[in-house]
Design a protein around this motif. Structure first.
Motif, PDB file in Angstrom:
ATOM      1  N   GLY A  10       5.678  -3.418  16.506  1.00 38.02           N
ATOM      2  CA  GLY A  10       4.652  -2.833  15.658  1.00 38.02           C
ATOM      3  C   GLY A  10       4.839  -3.128  14.178  1.00 38.02           C
ATOM      4  N   LEU A  11       6.076  -3.354  13.773  1.00 34.42           N
ATOM      5  CA  LEU A  11       6.339  -3.713  12.376  1.00 34.42           C
ATOM      6  C   LEU A  11       5.531  -4.951  11.986  1.00 34.42           C
ATOM      7  CD1 LEU A  11       7.931  -3.446   9.696  1.00 34.42           C
ATOM      8  CD2 LEU A  11       9.696  -4.853  10.765  1.00 34.42           C
ATOM      9  N   ARG A  12       5.432  -5.929  12.887  1.00 28.88           N
ATOM     10  CA  ARG A  12       4.659  -7.140  12.594  1.00 28.88           C
ATOM     11  C   ARG A  12       3.179  -6.818  12.415  1.00 28.88           C
ATOM     12  NH1 ARG A  12       7.977  -8.627  16.374  1.00 28.88           N
ATOM     13  NH2 ARG A  12       6.527  -9.195  18.028  1.00 28.88           N
ATOM     14  N   LEU A  13       2.692  -5.853  13.179  1.00 28.92           N
ATOM     15  CA  LEU A  13       1.287  -5.450  13.008  1.00 28.92           C
ATOM     16  C   LEU A  13       1.061  -4.843  11.625  1.00 28.92           C
ATOM     17  CD1 LEU A  13       0.356  -3.817  16.434  1.00 28.92           C
ATOM     18  CD2 LEU A  13      -0.478  -5.979  15.495  1.00 28.92           C
ATOM     19  N   VAL A  14       2.010  -4.041  11.185  1.00 29.81           N
ATOM     20  CA  VAL A  14       1.881  -3.356   9.893  1.00 29.81           C
ATOM     21  C   VAL A  14       1.898  -4.346   8.727  1.00 29.81           C
ATOM     22  CG1 VAL A  14       3.032  -1.728   8.320  1.00 29.81           C
ATOM     23  CG2 VAL A  14       2.829  -1.188  10.754  1.00 29.81           C
ATOM     24  N   VAL A  15       2.724  -5.367   8.812  1.00 32.86           N
ATOM     25  CA  VAL A  15       2.852  -6.295   7.676  1.00 32.86           C
ATOM     26  C   VAL A  15       1.909  -7.496   7.773  1.00 32.86           C
ATOM     27  CG1 VAL A  15       5.232  -5.575   7.240  1.00 32.86           C
ATOM     28  CG2 VAL A  15       4.803  -7.623   8.614  1.00 32.86           C
ATOM     29  N   ALA A  16       1.210  -7.668   8.885  1.00 36.46           N
ATOM     30  CA  ALA A  16       0.348  -8.840   9.062  1.00 36.46           C
ATOM     31  C   ALA A  16      -0.728  -8.941   7.986  1.00 36.46           C
ATOM     32  CB  ALA A  16      -0.284  -8.842  10.455  1.00 36.46           C
ATOM     33  N   LEU A  38       8.129 -11.001   5.301  1.00 37.10           N
ATOM     34  CA  LEU A  38       8.160 -12.090   6.286  1.00 37.10           C
ATOM     35  C   LEU A  38       9.492 -12.098   7.037  1.00 37.10           C
ATOM     36  CD1 LEU A  38       6.762 -14.497   7.590  1.00 37.10           C
ATOM     37  CD2 LEU A  38       7.649 -15.926   5.724  1.00 37.10           C
ATOM     38  N   ALA A  39      10.585 -11.905   6.325  1.00 37.35           N
ATOM     39  CA  ALA A  39      11.899 -11.844   6.981  1.00 37.35           C
ATOM     40  C   ALA A  39      11.965 -10.666   7.955  1.00 37.35           C
ATOM     41  CB  ALA A  39      13.013 -11.740   5.938  1.00 37.35           C
ATOM     42  N   ALA A  40      11.399  -9.532   7.566  1.00 35.53           N
ATOM     43  CA  ALA A  40      11.374  -8.368   8.461  1.00 35.53           C
ATOM     44  C   ALA A  40      10.548  -8.661   9.704  1.00 35.53           C
ATOM     45  CB  ALA A  40      10.824  -7.146   7.724  1.00 35.53           C
ATOM     46  N   ALA A  41       9.427  -9.336   9.527  1.00 35.45           N
ATOM     47  CA  ALA A  41       8.583  -9.692  10.681  1.00 35.45           C
ATOM     48  C   ALA A  41       9.324 -10.635  11.623  1.00 35.45           C
ATOM     49  CB  ALA A  41       7.286 -10.334  10.196  1.00 35.45           C
ATOM     50  N   ILE A  42       9.972 -11.634  11.075  1.00 40.45           N
ATOM     51  CA  ILE A  42      10.725 -12.584  11.901  1.00 40.45           C
ATOM     52  C   ILE A  42      11.884 -11.867  12.586  1.00 40.45           C
ATOM     53  CG2 ILE A  42      12.214 -14.629  11.818  1.00 40.45           C
ATOM     54  CD1 ILE A  42      10.306 -15.660   9.564  1.00 40.45           C
ATOM     55  N   GLY A  43      12.580 -11.016  11.855  1.00 42.76           N
ATOM     56  CA  GLY A  43      13.681 -10.253  12.446  1.00 42.76           C
ATOM     57  C   GLY A  43      13.206  -9.353  13.569  1.00 42.76           C
ATOM     58  N   GLY A  62       5.067  -4.698  27.691  1.00 44.29           N
ATOM     59  CA  GLY A  62       5.789  -4.928  26.444  1.00 44.29           C
ATOM     60  C   GLY A  62       5.758  -6.396  26.035  1.00 44.29           C
ATOM     61  N   GLN A  63       5.871  -7.280  27.011  1.00 43.08           N
ATOM     62  CA  GLN A  63       5.808  -8.715  26.734  1.00 43.08           C
ATOM     63  C   GLN A  63       4.425  -9.088  26.184  1.00 43.08           C
ATOM     64  OE1 GLN A  63       5.529 -11.406  30.095  1.00 43.08           O
ATOM     65  NE2 GLN A  63       6.954 -12.826  29.108  1.00 43.08           N
ATOM     66  N   LEU A  64       3.367  -8.530  26.778  1.00 40.29           N
ATOM     67  CA  LEU A  64       2.016  -8.804  26.294  1.00 40.29           C
ATOM     68  C   LEU A  64       1.830  -8.251  24.877  1.00 40.29           C
ATOM     69  CD1 LEU A  64      -0.816  -9.937  26.824  1.00 40.29           C
ATOM     70  CD2 LEU A  64      -1.393  -7.725  27.866  1.00 40.29           C
ATOM     71  N   PHE A  65       2.359  -7.056  24.610  1.00 34.77           N
ATOM     72  CA  PHE A  65       2.283  -6.470  23.271  1.00 34.77           C
ATOM     73  C   PHE A  65       3.020  -7.353  22.270  1.00 34.77           C
ATOM     74  CE2 PHE A  65       3.935  -2.997  20.291  1.00 34.77           C
ATOM     75  CZ  PHE A  65       2.806  -3.008  19.498  1.00 34.77           C
ATOM     76  N   ASP A  66       4.217  -7.810  22.629  1.00 33.51           N
ATOM     77  CA  ASP A  66       5.022  -8.667  21.759  1.00 33.51           C
ATOM     78  C   ASP A  66       4.286  -9.972  21.469  1.00 33.51           C
ATOM     79  OD1 ASP A  66       7.128  -9.990  20.409  1.00 33.51           O
ATOM     80  OD2 ASP A  66       8.036 -10.625  22.291  1.00 33.51           O
ATOM     81  N   HIS A  67       3.860 -10.666  22.502  1.00 31.29           N
ATOM     82  CA  HIS A  67       3.233 -11.974  22.310  1.00 31.29           C
ATOM     83  C   HIS A  67       1.860 -11.842  21.647  1.00 31.29           C
ATOM     84  CE1 HIS A  67       5.952 -14.486  25.100  1.00 31.29           C
ATOM     85  NE2 HIS A  67       6.555 -13.345  24.783  1.00 31.29           N
ATOM     86  N   GLY A  68       1.117 -10.792  21.988  1.00 32.09           N
ATOM     87  CA  GLY A  68      -0.168 -10.557  21.330  1.00 32.09           C
ATOM     88  C   GLY A  68       0.011 -10.272  19.854  1.00 32.09           C
ATOM     89  N   THR A  69       1.031  -9.504  19.527  1.00 30.58           N
ATOM     90  CA  THR A  69       1.332  -9.207  18.129  1.00 30.58           C
ATOM     91  C   THR A  69       1.755 -10.476  17.401  1.00 30.58           C
ATOM     92  OG1 THR A  69       1.919  -6.934  18.651  1.00 30.58           O
ATOM     93  CG2 THR A  69       2.794  -7.828  16.589  1.00 30.58           C
ATOM     94  N   ASP A  70       2.576 -11.296  18.047  1.00 33.24           N
ATOM     95  CA  ASP A  70       2.957 -12.580  17.442  1.00 33.24           C
ATOM     96  C   ASP A  70       1.723 -13.402  17.118  1.00 33.24           C
ATOM     97  OD1 ASP A  70       5.643 -11.956  17.753  1.00 33.24           O
ATOM     98  OD2 ASP A  70       5.911 -13.207  19.526  1.00 33.24           O
ATOM     99  N   CYS A  71       0.803 -13.475  18.082  1.00 31.42           N
ATOM    100  CA  CYS A  71      -0.418 -14.248  17.889  1.00 31.42           C
ATOM    101  C   CYS A  71      -1.223 -13.701  16.712  1.00 31.42           C
ATOM    102  CB  CYS A  71      -1.258 -14.247  19.165  1.00 31.42           C
ATOM    103  SG  CYS A  71      -2.849 -15.079  18.953  1.00 31.42           S
ATOM    104  N   LEU A  72      -1.416 -12.407  16.687  1.00 32.00           N
ATOM    105  CA  LEU A  72      -2.180 -11.796  15.602  1.00 32.00           C
ATOM    106  C   LEU A  72      -1.499 -12.049  14.256  1.00 32.00           C
ATOM    107  CD1 LEU A  72      -4.612  -9.571  15.183  1.00 32.00           C
ATOM    108  CD2 LEU A  72      -2.640  -8.229  14.507  1.00 32.00           C
ATOM    109  N   PHE A  73      -0.188 -11.881  14.219  1.00 33.86           N
ATOM    110  CA  PHE A  73       0.559 -12.054  12.976  1.00 33.86           C
ATOM    111  C   PHE A  73       0.447 -13.479  12.448  1.00 33.86           C
ATOM    112  CE2 PHE A  73       4.310 -13.207  10.585  1.00 33.86           C
ATOM    113  CZ  PHE A  73       4.343 -12.220   9.614  1.00 33.86           C
ATOM    114  N   VAL A  74       0.801 -14.465  13.278  1.00 34.61           N
ATOM    115  CA  VAL A  74       0.787 -15.847  12.780  1.00 34.61           C
ATOM    116  C   VAL A  74      -0.636 -16.329  12.534  1.00 34.61           C
ATOM    117  CG1 VAL A  74       3.058 -16.461  13.701  1.00 34.61           C
ATOM    118  CG2 VAL A  74       1.016 -16.960  15.051  1.00 34.61           C
ATOM    119  N   THR A  75      -1.590 -15.885  13.349  1.00 33.83           N
ATOM    120  CA  THR A  75      -2.981 -16.289  13.118  1.00 33.83           C
ATOM    121  C   THR A  75      -3.464 -15.742  11.780  1.00 33.83           C
ATOM    122  OG1 THR A  75      -3.429 -16.404  15.491  1.00 33.83           O
ATOM    123  CG2 THR A  75      -5.334 -16.216  14.038  1.00 33.83           C
ATOM    124  N   ALA A  76      -3.182 -14.482  11.497  1.00 31.84           N
ATOM    125  CA  ALA A  76      -3.598 -13.884  10.224  1.00 31.84           C
ATOM    126  C   ALA A  76      -2.935 -14.587   9.045  1.00 31.84           C
ATOM    127  CB  ALA A  76      -3.269 -12.392  10.218  1.00 31.84           C
TER     128      ALA A  76
END
Length: 182
Positions: A10-16, A38-43, A62-76
């Motif tokens: 969820g941290l990645r969602l907050v900083v995206a 960015l370092a916090a998101a990668i960590g 959890g895997q879908l949440f993780d990968h979906g969040t990754d997609c949203l983060f890097v896409t944004a």
């Protein structure tokens, strides 16, 4: 404890959003704040799966949440960088297409109850962070001597990722047919 890994994700969602805006408009955040976020998101991306497995809470959801969040983060963030003219706009579009195909292929084509990963897709997922790191580093005083190299390197990496994402999309699209032919 189940929530520990999800909180990291969820941290990645907050900083995206703030990071995406910062990539589009560098004056939005101080360069050091952007680098820390960015370092916090990668960590968080590195740790969330490890935490889930260690606590025994890893799950397909959890895997879908993780990968979906990754997609949203890097896409944004890549969209922000594209808005600033630092990476091609086609890259975040392809990231979203590839993720959609990944989910569709896993759940509907192969009828699995979890995401069906590929080696190229995994490396692309890691690679999408690389231009972002280069662009964030180019803004830092500590890298001012090589900043003029970091931005073109990030752009070149983005073009390589366009090609590898297209290859991944084609590979996934033809994998089911190849499996039927074998």
């Amino acid at each position: 404890m189940t929530r520990s890994a999800d909180l990291l994700t969820g941290l990645r969602l907050v900083v995206a959003l703030p990071l995406a805006v910062s990539f589009a408009q560098p004056e939005f955040l101080d360069a050091r704040v952007g680098a820390v976020l960015l370092a916090a998101a990668i960590g968080s991306d590195y740790l969330d799966g490890k935490v889930a497995r260690r606590l025994g809470t890893a799950s397909p959801r959890g895997q879908l949440f993780d990968h979906g969040t990754d997609c949203l983060f890097v896409t944004a963030c890549l969209t922000g960088a594209a808005a600033a003219g630092q990476v091609p706009l086609v890259l975040p579009v392809l990231v979203a297409v590839a993720f959609g195909q990944y989910v569709f292929d896993s759940y509907w084509v192969h009828r699995q109850k979890r995401l069906r990963m590929s080696t190229l897709g995994r490396w692309n997922g890691i690679g999408y962070f690389v231009p972002l790191v280069g662009l964030a580093a180019a803004r830092l005083d500590a890298f001012s001597a090589i900043a003029a190299l970091l931005v073109p390197a990030a752009r070149a990496t983005a073009y390589v990722l366009v090609a590898s994402t297209l290859a991944s999309i084609v590979d996934r699209a033809t994998a089911a047919r190849r499996a039927r032919e074998e």
